[in-house]
Design an enzyme around this catalytic site. Structure first.
Site: not given
Ligand code: THU
Length: 142
Positions: A49, A51, A60, A62, A98
């Site tokens: 991820n 941000e 995210c 994935e 995702c």
């Molecule tokens: N997040 C992911 O990268 N994948 C997931 O399956 C769930 C959520 C990330 C997005 C954000 O940066 C952090 O987790 C909190 O939601």
């Protein structure tokens, strides 16, 4: 003959996802997620991820893995499995966005391995994660 992709099992793909998780850029949520996408040739595409201070642009793990593979020239439907790992009580669950992106780029029966740092691992598929997904076929019908 066994192809390269068949030599990589769920546990190994999760190990790669854990390595990708180490690269997460998550200063706001502090929730680090890693993903590893296996293609039909046995190559692994990493995702974490990423941000953003504006929150909305966050990507995210994935989707990072899938978009990266597409940008590297891999085609829709040429993927064998995806793993995702987070530091959750149970196996981490991919978000709805995702799931939609997986439904677009992966075969409906492609395995999705959901895992956590404690070693929990659940196997599901793209279509089980998003039954009745809106897809390319829906655009053609209007
Ligand atoms: N997040 C992911 O990268 N994948 C997931 O399956 C769930 C959520 C990330 C997005 C954000 O940066 C952090 O987790 C909190 O939601």
């Amino acid at each position: 003959m066994m192809s390269n992709k068949d030599r990589i099992d769920a546990a190994e793909l999760v190990r790669h996802a854990k390595a990708a998780r180490e690269r997460a850029y998550a200063p706001y949520s502090r929730f680090r997620v890693g993903s590893a996408l296996l293609d039909e040739q046995g190559n692994i595409h990493y995702g974490c991820n990423v941000e953003n201070a504006a929150y909305g642009p966050t990507n995210c793990a994935e989707r990072t893995a899938l978009f990266r593979a597409i940008a590297d020239g891999h085609k829709k439907g040429s993927f064998a499995a995806i793993a995702v790992v987070g530091d959750t009580d149970g196996p981490v669950s991919p978000c709805g966005v995702c799931r939609q992106v997986m439904a677009e780029l992966c075969a409906p029966d492609m395995p999705v391995y959901m895992a956590n740092l404690k070693g929990d691992l659940v196997e599901t598929t793209v279509s089980k994660l998003l039954p009745g997904a809106f897809g390319p076929g829906d655009l053609a019908s209007s």
